[in-house]
Write a protein that holds these residues in place. Structure first.
Motif, short mmCIF file in Angstrom:
data_model
loop_
_atom_site.label_atom_id
_atom_site.label_comp_id
_atom_site.label_asym_id
_atom_site.label_seq_id
_atom_site.Cartn_x
_atom_site.Cartn_y
_atom_site.Cartn_z
N VAL A 91 0.85 -1.20 0.00
CA VAL A 91 0.00 0.00 0.00
C VAL A 91 0.88 1.25 0.00
O VAL A 91 1.73 1.43 0.88
CB VAL A 91 -0.93 0.01 1.24
N ALA A 92 0.70 2.08 -1.01
CA ALA A 92 1.51 3.30 -1.14
C ALA A 92 0.95 4.42 -0.27
O ALA A 92 -0.27 4.64 -0.22
CB ALA A 92 1.56 3.74 -2.59
N VAL A 93 1.81 5.13 0.41
CA VAL A 93 1.40 6.20 1.31
C VAL A 93 1.31 7.54 0.56
O VAL A 93 0.45 8.38 0.86
CB VAL A 93 2.40 6.33 2.48
N GLN A 94 2.14 7.72 -0.47
CA GLN A 94 2.21 9.02 -1.16
C GLN A 94 0.85 9.50 -1.70
O GLN A 94 0.49 10.67 -1.49
CB GLN A 94 3.23 8.94 -2.30
N PRO A 95 0.06 8.62 -2.35
CA PRO A 95 -1.24 9.09 -2.85
C PRO A 95 -2.14 9.61 -1.73
O PRO A 95 -2.94 10.54 -1.95
CB PRO A 95 -1.85 7.83 -3.49
N LEU A 96 -2.04 9.03 -0.55
CA LEU A 96 -2.87 9.48 0.58
C LEU A 96 -2.40 10.84 1.08
O LEU A 96 -3.22 11.68 1.48
CB LEU A 96 -2.81 8.44 1.71
N LEU A 97 -1.09 11.05 1.04
CA LEU A 97 -0.56 12.36 1.42
C LEU A 97 -1.02 13.42 0.43
O LEU A 97 -1.37 14.55 0.82
CB LEU A 97 0.98 12.31 1.46
N GLU A 98 -1.05 13.04 -0.85
CA GLU A 98 -1.47 14.00 -1.88
C GLU A 98 -2.95 14.35 -1.77
O GLU A 98 -3.37 15.42 -2.22
CB GLU A 98 -1.17 13.41 -3.27
N GLU B 246 -5.54 10.99 10.95
CA GLU B 246 -6.38 10.68 9.78
C GLU B 246 -5.59 9.90 8.73
O GLU B 246 -6.13 9.00 8.07
CB GLU B 246 -6.91 11.98 9.15
N LEU B 247 -4.30 10.23 8.60
CA LEU B 247 -3.45 9.51 7.67
C LEU B 247 -3.30 8.05 8.11
O LEU B 247 -3.39 7.13 7.30
CB LEU B 247 -2.07 10.17 7.57
N GLY B 248 -3.10 7.85 9.42
CA GLY B 248 -2.98 6.50 9.96
C GLY B 248 -4.21 5.66 9.67
O GLY B 248 -4.11 4.49 9.28
N GLU B 249 -5.38 6.26 9.85
CA GLU B 249 -6.63 5.55 9.59
C GLU B 249 -6.80 5.24 8.11
O GLU B 249 -7.29 4.16 7.73
CB GLU B 249 -7.83 6.37 10.10
N ALA B 250 -6.40 6.18 7.26
CA ALA B 250 -6.52 5.98 5.82
C ALA B 250 -5.60 4.84 5.36
O ALA B 250 -5.99 4.01 4.53
CB ALA B 250 -6.16 7.27 5.08
N ILE B 251 -4.39 4.82 5.89
CA ILE B 251 -3.44 3.74 5.55
C ILE B 251 -4.03 2.40 5.97
O ILE B 251 -3.98 1.40 5.23
CB ILE B 251 -2.07 3.97 6.22
N LYS B 252 -4.61 2.37 7.17
CA LYS B 252 -5.19 1.13 7.69
C LYS B 252 -6.33 0.64 6.79
O LYS B 252 -6.43 -0.56 6.48
CB LYS B 252 -5.69 1.36 9.12
#
Length: 409
Positions: free
Chosen positions: A373-380, A387-393
């Motif tokens: 799972v890529a983190v960069q698209p979520l950061l963008e 909220e980022l932690g929950e999105a990654i999960k």
């Protein structure tokens, strides 16, 4: 001054196996004479020197007598008039009490060569019973040479039992005990180490949590060997057969401790033994001051090994929790060792040693799916903080659902 090779170097040469360590004893010399020849002193308790060129160890011939409790409770005497025979008699086993000069002329006053040929581990003298560490050492030698057919002499086992019952084992430091235990676990047949400790009563004194597993039944459908202690030894044997590292072997030894707490009326089932065993695993870890990586893996394997066996049935959410518990993103090797321990557990059952373990590849695939799972698209997208932690999960859970569906197709 006369110099002899002693101990393991002589023993292993006579056995025809590679000699790794060479110990030398010096007869007829003083500390001053050694220093005059450029030897460097390193022994804190008795005169040991390093050769000025090779760096190898040379010890002055010495005698010893018991002066207190435990491994360190000895007074040593080294002088030029101590003979080679006097030095050899203080050693533990006859096969370790031989010496040879540079021409390989053997000095064997206590019949070590005879015991080598008879494949017997026998104490040199009654003074054996003065040093509790020798119980662990003999059990370790039994594990090392089991493949060659060596067994412990009955009279030596009796002295080991005497030591076990004396309370002297409690005087061993955690560091000395762990050094012997860890070396024994890395032998080719580490289960023999545990068997010998049990035979002389030392296991009950040093690791009562493991001793308690013998005689505790398990469901025959899953464990044809039935006895939990026998199963533990089989798992340890499999770990050695598959060349597993110390971390995995230690976890294999401790993984089922919770079953020793199951009330007899609940036998042969062991409900929640994974969680019940955690306090026991922690106690054993702390008693021997095991290295941190050994401690951590033992606790994780104890808690989650049944998850490993049921991997193909786990819900994606449970699978994600398992992966998170191992911190697979920063500690990938630890999860690999967990998988290995689970596989050894599955193989450590009578008649099932060659069984396949599809859970291993399934768990590796799940870990790769979660790591993918890529983190960069979520950061963008603007996610940050919690909220980022929950999105990654959420994305990892989605990846695991897709992985499970694909694996089931």
């Amino acid at each position: 001054m006369q110099i002899y090779k002693v101990g393991g170097a002589v023993r292993d040469r006579l056995l025809g196996i590679p000699v790794t360590d060479i110990d030398r004893v010096v007869v007829g010399a003083t500390t001053e004479e050694m220093l005059a020849q450029g030897f460097r002193p390193v022994g804190a308790d008795f005169p040991v020197f390093l050769h000025p060129k090779t760096g190898e160890e040379y010890a002055l011939a010495r005698t010893e007598r018991k002066s207190g409790r435990g491994y360190g409770g000895f007074t040593f005497h080294a002088s030029p008039d101590v003979t080679l025979e006097e030095d050899l008699i203080r050693r533990d086993l006859t096969i370790n009490a031989m010496a040879e000069d540079d021409q390989q002329n053997l000095t064997d006053p206590y019949h070590g060569q005879r015991d080598l040929e008879a494949r017997i581990l026998r104490h040199v003298s009654p003074a054996f019973a003065e040093d509790p560490l020798r119980v662990l050492r003999v059990a370790r030698f039994a594990a090392r040479y089991a493949e060659l057919g060596f067994t412990v002499a009955l009279e030596t086992l009796a002295l080991m039992r005497q030591l076990s019952e004396s309370g002297e084992l409690q005087a061993l430091t955690a560091e000395r005990s762990w050094k012997e235990i860890s070396r024994a676990l890395m032998e080719n047949q580490p289960q023999v180490f545990i068997e010998v400790l049990r035979a002389c009563g030392a296991l009950k004194e040093l690791m009562p949590e493991i001793d308690a597993l013998f005689g505790v039944p398990q469901p025959e459908a899953h464990h044809p060997e039935i006895d939990t202690g026998a199963h533990t030894l089989s798992v340890l044997a499999q770990a050695a057969r598959h060349k597993q590292p110390l971390t995995v072997r230690w976890a294999c030894l401790l993984h089922d401790l919770g079953k020793g707490l199951t009330p007899q009326e609940e036998w042969p089932r062991h409900i929640a033994h994974e969680f019940k065993g955690l306090k026991l695993i922690k106690a054993v870890n702390e008693r021997f001051k095991a290295p941190r990586d050994c401690q951590e893996l033992a606790l994780l394997v104890g808690e989650y090994h049944t998850h490993g066996h049921r991997a193909l049935e786990l819900k994606p959410s449970t699978l994600l929790e398992l992966l998170q518990s191992f911190d697979i993103y920063r500690r990938p090797q630890r999860f690999e060792e967990f998988i290995a321990a689970c596989e050894m557990d599955a193989r450590g059952r009578e008649g099932l040693e060659q069984r396949s373990y599809p859970q291993a590849d399934y768990l590796r695939g799940a870990a790769n799916a979660a790591r993918g799972v890529a983190v960069q698209p979520l950061l963008e997208k603007g996610f940050k903080g919690p909220e980022l932690g929950e999105a990654i999960k959420r994305e990892r859970l989605k990846a695991l659902k897709a992985y499970k569906e694909a694996a089931s197709a």
